[in-house]
Write a protein that holds these residues in place. Structure first.
Motif: not given
Length: 251
Positions: A184-197
């Motif tokens: 994972a690389r996203i530091d902001g609020f979209a990190f949940d979506t990155e994790a599920l992706f």
């Protein structure tokens, strides 16, 4: 189905400018451990905000060895705090949840039981849009509309088929947590979506479970600024798709 316990549980809680409510949250987590002995550790990842979040958390923990405070040097975002906590956690099942405990802690045990009973499940996420969920205190109209718009974008981009990517109550097996958050690389609020992706790209199974949601109006999310940043982060996640390779399955 026979349940086979997977082992101890860790809980990761990111905290930024949480002086008002972190004390009650820490005390509730310590109390949970008395009724749920599989809870091994609580990791509070605190980002600097100029308030007394860390001091209040220490006072509330009162030296309880269950609680570990990690104080970041700089404010990078919720995603960074969750990622660092998840990679540090030692439990066989690792949760992250919001500091406001909008999903009551009584849901920890059923989520753990679900993972125990279904060894093929790697991630269990709370979904406010599950038919069995109860929303006791709703978000305001603008936040709800923004959330539905965000989820529509997520699905349009093919990042997740979850009906609620942003509910702040998710549990991962340790193997899944390592596979996902090491990438994972996203530091902001979209990190949940990155994790599920990432879970989807890695061939991991994600189950959505019902929860109760009690919205706390003291949100850190700023609809315009954070909404635009989150949209840009979704595009970053989409562009990264080709670099993610499925992992070998195993416990």
């Amino acid at each position: 189905m026979t349940e086979t316990p997977r082992g101890d549980v860790s809980i990761v809680v990111p905290a930024y400018a949480e002086e008002r409510r972190i004390g009650a949250g820490v005390r509730a987590l310590c109390a949970l451990a008395r009724d749920f002995p599989r809870l091994r550790e609580v990791i509070l990842v605190i980002e600097p905000s100029g308030d007394r979040t860390a001091a209040v958390a220490r006072e509330a923990a009162a030296g309880d060895p269950l609680v570990t405070l990690v104080e970041n040097d700089v404010h990078r975002g919720k995603g960074f705090s969750v990622r660092s906590g998840m990679l540090r956690a030692a439990g066989e099942i690792i949760f992250f949840m919001d500091a406001d405990l909008s999903v009551p802690l009584r849901y920890v045990a059923p989520f753990v039981a679900h993972l125990d009973a279904h060894p093929d499940v790697d991630v269990a996420i709370g979904s406010r849009r599950h038919p069995g969920s109860v929303v006791t205190v709703r978000q305001n109209f603008a936040r709800e509309k923004a959330g539905r718009w965000f989820n529509r974008v997520v699905r349009t981009l093919g990042l997740s088929d979850s009906k609620d990517t942003q509910c702040g109550f998710k549990a991962f097996t340790r193997t899944a947590a390592r596979e996902i958050f090491s990438r994972a690389r996203i530091d902001g609020f979209a990190f949940d979506t990155e994790a599920l992706f990432l879970a989807r790209r890695l061939g991991l199974r994600v189950d959505e479970l019902p929860v109760e949601w009690i919205n706390d109006r003291d949100t850190k999310f700023r609809p315009f600024k954070d909404g635009w940043r989150s949209f840009c982060d979704l595009l970053r996640v989409r562009r990264s798709a080709g670099s993610v390779r499925p992992a070998a399955r195993g416990d």
